[in-house]
Design a protein around this motif. Sequence first.
Motif, PDB file in Angstrom:
ATOM      1  N   UNK A  11      15.232   8.069  17.201  1.00 57.15           N
ATOM      2  CA  UNK A  11      15.133   8.946  16.039  1.00 57.15           C
ATOM      3  C   UNK A  11      14.352   8.297  14.905  1.00 57.15           C
ATOM      4  N   UNK A  12      14.173   6.984  14.952  1.00 53.33           N
ATOM      5  CA  UNK A  12      13.359   6.326  13.926  1.00 53.33           C
ATOM      6  C   UNK A  12      11.906   6.780  14.017  1.00 53.33           C
ATOM      7  N   UNK A  13      11.514   7.324  15.175  1.00 50.31           N
ATOM      8  CA  UNK A  13      10.179   7.899  15.333  1.00 50.31           C
ATOM      9  C   UNK A  13      10.182   9.390  14.998  1.00 50.31           C
ATOM     10  N   UNK A  14      11.325   9.916  14.604  1.00 52.41           N
ATOM     11  CA  UNK A  14      11.434  11.331  14.274  1.00 52.41           C
ATOM     12  C   UNK A  14      11.730  12.209  15.476  1.00 52.41           C
ATOM     13  N   UNK A  15      12.054  11.613  16.598  1.00 46.62           N
ATOM     14  CA  UNK A  15      12.271  12.367  17.832  1.00 46.62           C
ATOM     15  C   UNK A  15      13.642  13.022  17.811  1.00 46.62           C
ATOM     16  N   UNK A  16      13.650  14.308  18.114  1.00 48.82           N
ATOM     17  CA  UNK A  16      14.888  15.055  18.228  1.00 48.82           C
ATOM     18  C   UNK A  16      14.921  15.750  19.575  1.00 48.82           C
ATOM     19  N   UNK A  17      16.080  15.786  20.199  1.00 47.32           N
ATOM     20  CA  UNK A  17      16.253  16.483  21.461  1.00 47.32           C
ATOM     21  C   UNK A  17      16.563  17.941  21.161  1.00 47.32           C
ATOM     22  N   UNK A  18      15.783  18.842  21.737  1.00 49.21           N
ATOM     23  CA  UNK A  18      15.970  20.276  21.527  1.00 49.21           C
ATOM     24  C   UNK A  18      16.364  20.938  22.829  1.00 49.21           C
ATOM     25  N   UNK A  19      16.999  22.076  22.745  1.00 53.70           N
ATOM     26  CA  UNK A  19      17.451  22.788  23.926  1.00 53.70           C
ATOM     27  C   UNK A  19      16.527  23.896  24.373  1.00 53.70           C
ATOM     28  N   UNK A  20      15.545  24.224  23.564  1.00 53.03           N
ATOM     29  CA  UNK A  20      14.643  25.322  23.889  1.00 53.03           C
ATOM     30  C   UNK A  20      13.211  24.815  24.011  1.00 53.03           C
ATOM     31  N   UNK A  21      12.498  25.225  25.064  1.00 54.96           N
ATOM     32  CA  UNK A  21      11.100  24.792  25.180  1.00 54.96           C
ATOM     33  C   UNK A  21      10.211  25.374  24.092  1.00 54.96           C
ATOM     34  N   UNK A  22      10.621  26.452  23.497  1.00 53.73           N
ATOM     35  CA  UNK A  22       9.812  27.065  22.435  1.00 53.73           C
ATOM     36  C   UNK A  22       9.812  26.228  21.156  1.00 53.73           C
ATOM     37  N   UNK A  23      10.798  25.350  21.010  1.00 51.67           N
ATOM     38  CA  UNK A  23      10.878  24.491  19.835  1.00 51.67           C
ATOM     39  C   UNK A  23      10.402  23.074  20.096  1.00 51.67           C
ATOM     40  N   UNK A  24      10.082  22.753  21.349  1.00 51.58           N
ATOM     41  CA  UNK A  24       9.750  21.379  21.722  1.00 51.58           C
ATOM     42  C   UNK A  24       8.243  21.157  21.794  1.00 51.58           C
ATOM     43  N   UNK A  25       7.843  19.922  21.479  1.00 46.75           N
ATOM     44  CA  UNK A  25       6.444  19.499  21.588  1.00 46.75           C
ATOM     45  C   UNK A  25       6.217  18.675  22.843  1.00 46.75           C
TER      46      UNK A  25
END
Length: 144
Positions: free
Chosen positions: A44-58
């Motif tokens: 998370x120090x790199x700003x990485x967040x785990x998301x549950x939807x592919x529409x919100x993920x990069x």
Amino acid sequence: MAVLSKLVKWARIKSPWIIHYNSGGCNGCDIEVIAALTPRFDVERFGILLKGSPRHADVLVVTGPVTRQTKKRLVRIYNQMSDPKFVLAVGTCTMTGGVFRGGYGVVAGVDEVIPVDVFVPGCPPKPEAIIHGVVKLLEKLQKL
């Protein structure tokens, strides 16, 4: 317009959101990916967040060999992600099929199904190696 594109690039580098997809396997790589998300290794120090939807993920983080059963689902998830999208292949099974290669249900490595930006080798790779792969991906984002 140049200021807006610089702002979008900065936001993309400072907060890449990921979605984790297990296409089958022993779950060793899944445990290491989740370990990299814990406070001990702190991606998370790199700003990485785990998301549950592919529409919100990069970034799509794929673990396990691609099987015939999961191939269509993987392509559908990849297509649901907004552009630009990136793929991080974690583990030997994801890269080549690993110990499952040659099995009746295993297609191949993930790069034969969707384009991959960064490979993280290992069986299973340590969280440090996964973080190194994330850093390589962020370096690739800076060059865009």
